[in-house]
Design an enzyme around this catalytic site. Structure first.
Site, PDB file in Angstrom:
ATOM      1  N   ASP A 213       0.857  -1.181   0.000  1.00 14.33           N
ATOM      2  CA  ASP A 213       0.000   0.000   0.000  1.00 14.33           C
ATOM      3  C   ASP A 213       0.892   1.230   0.000  1.00 14.33           C
ATOM      4  OD1 ASP A 213      -2.143  -1.652   0.016  1.00 14.33           O
ATOM      5  OD2 ASP A 213      -2.727  -1.300   2.098  1.00 14.33           O
ATOM      6  N   ASP A 215       0.579   3.995   1.556  1.00 17.36           N
ATOM      7  CA  ASP A 215       0.664   4.770   2.805  1.00 17.36           C
ATOM      8  C   ASP A 215       1.401   4.017   3.906  1.00 17.36           C
ATOM      9  OD1 ASP A 215      -1.227   2.833   3.152  1.00 17.36           O
ATOM     10  OD2 ASP A 215      -2.848   4.174   3.742  1.00 17.36           O
ATOM     11  N   TRP A 275     -13.603  -1.469  -0.299  1.00 20.33           N
ATOM     12  CA  TRP A 275     -12.664  -1.775   0.781  1.00 20.33           C
ATOM     13  C   TRP A 275     -12.957  -3.121   1.470  1.00 20.33           C
ATOM     14  CZ3 TRP A 275     -12.874  -2.971   5.882  1.00 20.33           C
ATOM     15  CH2 TRP A 275     -11.648  -2.938   6.575  1.00 20.33           C
ATOM     16  N   GLU A 278     -10.264  -8.552   0.432  1.00 20.49           N
ATOM     17  CA  GLU A 278      -9.395  -9.140  -0.613  1.00 20.49           C
ATOM     18  C   GLU A 278      -8.136  -9.752   0.006  1.00 20.49           C
ATOM     19  OE1 GLU A 278      -9.241  -6.015   0.128  1.00 20.49           O
ATOM     20  OE2 GLU A 278      -7.089  -5.689   0.238  1.00 20.49           O
ATOM     21  N   ASP A 279      -7.609  -9.133   1.061  1.00 21.76           N
ATOM     22  CA  ASP A 279      -6.408  -9.681   1.697  1.00 21.76           C
ATOM     23  C   ASP A 279      -6.729 -10.985   2.422  1.00 21.76           C
ATOM     24  OD1 ASP A 279      -7.971  -8.195   3.409  1.00 21.76           O
ATOM     25  OD2 ASP A 279      -6.318  -7.178   4.413  1.00 21.76           O
ATOM     26  N   MET A 305       1.762   4.261   9.281  1.00 20.27           N
ATOM     27  CA  MET A 305       0.783   4.503   8.221  1.00 20.27           C
ATOM     28  C   MET A 305       0.533   6.007   8.127  1.00 20.27           C
ATOM     29  SD  MET A 305      -3.109   3.197   7.847  1.00 20.27           S
ATOM     30  CE  MET A 305      -2.907   1.754   6.855  1.00 20.27           C
ATOM     31  N   HIS A 308      -4.941   9.506   6.846  1.00 21.09           N
ATOM     32  CA  HIS A 308      -5.733  10.110   5.756  1.00 21.09           C
ATOM     33  C   HIS A 308      -7.206   9.849   5.994  1.00 21.09           C
ATOM     34  CE1 HIS A 308      -6.316   6.048   3.994  1.00 21.09           C
ATOM     35  NE2 HIS A 308      -5.103   5.836   4.457  1.00 21.09           N
ATOM     36  N   ARG A 310     -10.993   8.651   4.779  1.00 19.13           N
ATOM     37  CA  ARG A 310     -11.404   7.512   3.948  1.00 19.13           C
ATOM     38  C   ARG A 310     -11.515   7.973   2.494  1.00 19.13           C
ATOM     39  NH1 ARG A 310     -12.959   2.523   4.203  1.00 19.13           N
ATOM     40  NH2 ARG A 310     -13.275   2.110   6.398  1.00 19.13           N
TER      41      ARG A 310
HETATM   42  C1  BGN Z   1     -10.505  -6.848   8.178  1.00 13.08           C
HETATM   43  C2  BGN Z   1     -10.757  -6.773   6.676  1.00 13.08           C
HETATM   44  C3  BGN Z   1      -9.442  -6.715   5.956  1.00 13.08           C
HETATM   45  C4  BGN Z   1      -8.619  -5.537   6.480  1.00 13.08           C
HETATM   46  C5  BGN Z   1      -8.458  -5.683   7.970  1.00 13.08           C
HETATM   47  C6  BGN Z   1      -7.670  -4.564   8.607  1.00 13.08           C
HETATM   48  C7  BGN Z   1     -12.858  -7.887   6.044  1.00 13.08           C
HETATM   49  C8  BGN Z   1     -13.513  -9.183   5.640  1.00 13.08           C
HETATM   50  C9  BGN Z   1     -14.740  -9.484   6.463  1.00 13.08           C
HETATM   51  C10 BGN Z   1     -14.435  -9.846   7.869  1.00 13.08           C
HETATM   52  N1  BGN Z   1     -11.547  -7.940   6.274  1.00 13.08           N
HETATM   53  O1  BGN Z   1     -11.713  -6.879   8.867  1.00 13.08           O
HETATM   54  O2  BGN Z   1      -9.663  -6.577   4.582  1.00 13.08           O
HETATM   55  O3  BGN Z   1      -7.364  -5.480   5.858  1.00 13.08           O
HETATM   56  O4  BGN Z   1      -9.730  -5.740   8.594  1.00 13.08           O
HETATM   57  O5  BGN Z   1      -8.235  -3.320   8.395  1.00 13.08           O
HETATM   58  O6  BGN Z   1     -13.506  -6.860   6.148  1.00 13.08           O
END
Ligand code: BGN
Length: 369
Positions: A213, A215, A275, A278-279, A305, A308, A310
């Site tokens: 990322d 930031d 947002w 995906e991770d 970080m 900023h 949203r």
């Molecule tokens: C989680 C997010 C991640 C994010 C982290 C940190 C979701 C999926 C549903 C539970 N995951 O809750 O994408 O990187 O927080 O901010 O929202």
């Protein structure tokens, strides 16, 4: 009466003795800490200096160093103006623990950061943000991929801090900013897939991909931006999460996979618009493929970080809760093998390569009108 007095006196004496012992221990610890900081300080002035005494991976010293320690006067070798030709001498392999790392860094985002200054301070970085160590041959070629839209002033800080760190780490690398065209909903993971393909188009020798990322700035240069035999999670202790991992399966912020690890999980999902999630999907893919996450020491994987508001057009994705339940079903059909996009512009800037890309828009969410 006198026995009672004697007993109390004995207890008081023992307590005083214990306190003295504690005091002595603290003094010894402080002495060694200051000694370690001295060593690290002097190592900044000599690329092959006594920093070896502080093994980068093993040490937990907390020396604070200014990032401008990496200006040419710091003794850092500069990159050659071109890649070595056929007659150039064969350089030795780059060491596993690069000499000249400084450990803990002072990172702040208060003073403005003009690109001209960053360019001036990084003369060894070639057009497009490419760098090759002049004094050794790295084992890997690293593409750093940054998903991006409307964050120019974050990018300036990122380049200011990261170029010197990556040079000190003796990496051969290139920086790719993947800029999502238009104002439709942001799609981080799809931009990362694009970055993987586009970086390889430019240089087929890339074999390590670090996804970062814009930031997030590492606070310790011993957090080596390299790939290993398992996918790597770098940003494990961010300031915004109190320098802790927010949950065991967290894989966000900054991560790295080599080419075969990335292909083994069919890359990243393309269908997370907005947002979140995906991770977690990427984490699921890695687990489903039978791989494990590797992480640095919690004292080394620290990040700042840049604060900023949203972003517009990156609202939390309401579909993410159900989507992350279905990775097993979706990962075969949705990934690097099925990514569709159109490159609008590739521009090689002095400190990075900027790729503007049309990645389309979400099929149904959010409702348009
Ligand atoms: C989680 C997010 C991640 C994010 C982290 C940190 C979701 C999926 C549903 C539970 N995951 O809750 O994408 O990187 O927080 O901010 O929202």
């Amino acid at each position: 009466m006198s026995r009672l007095l004697g007993g109390t006196l004995e207890r008081v004496c023992k307590a005083v003795l214990l306190l003295c012992l504690l005091h002595f221990l603290v003094a010894v610890i402080l002495y060694f800490d200051v000694y370690a900081q001295h060593l690290a300080f002097f190592s900044r002035f000599s690329a092959r200096g006594p920093s070896r005494a502080l093994h980068p991976a093993a040490s937990s010293s907390t020396n604070c160093s200014r990032p401008n320690a990496t200006a040419p006067s710091s003794g850092l070798p500069e990159a050659p103006s071109a890649r070595p030709g056929p007659t150039a001498p064969v350089l030795p392999p780059c060491p596993d623990s690069p000499p000249g790392l400084v450990g803990r860094l002072l990172i702040e985002f208060t003073s403005p950061m003009p690109l001209e200054r960053v360019q001036r301070e990084n003369p060894g970085v070639l057009l497009g943000g490419r760098y090759t160590p002049p004094d050794c041959t790295p084992a890997q070629t690293v593409a750093v991929i940054i998903p991006f839209r409307h964050r120019e002033h974050h990018l300036r800080y990122w380049l200011h801090y990261l170029h010197p760190i990556l040079r000190r780490q003796r990496l051969r690398y290139g920086i790719y900013v993947i800029n999502q065209h238009g104002e439709d909903t942001f799609n981080r993971a799809k931009l990362l897939n694009v970055g993987f393909l586009e970086a390889l188009k430019e240089d087929s020798t890339y074999n390590c991909f670090i996804f970062s990322d814009v930031d997030l700035v590492p606070m310790d240069d011993r957090n080596l931006y390299r790939c290993g035999d398992q996918p790597r999670h770098f940003a494990i202790a961010m300031d915004k999460f109190g320098f802790r991992l927010p949950y065991a399966g967290y894989f966000g912020g900054v991560s790295g996979l080599n080419k075969s690890q990335f292909l083994r999980i069919n890359g990243f999902p393309n269908e997370y618009w907005g947002w979140g999630g995906e991770d977690d999907d990427i984490f699921n893919r890695i687990s489903l493929a039978g791989m494990k996450i590797s992480r640095p020491d919690i004292r080394i994987g620290r990040y700042r970080m840049i604060k900023h508001d949203r972003d517009k057009h990156n609202e939390p994705n309401p579909q993410r809760f159900t989507k992350i339940q279905n990775t097993k079903l979706t990962m075969k059909r949705d990934g690097i093998g099925s990514v569709r996009y159109q490159v609008l512009e590739v521009s090689r800037q002095p400190l990075f390569t900027n790729i503007t890309v049309d990645i389309g828009r979400p099929p149904s969410w959010p409702p348009r009108g």
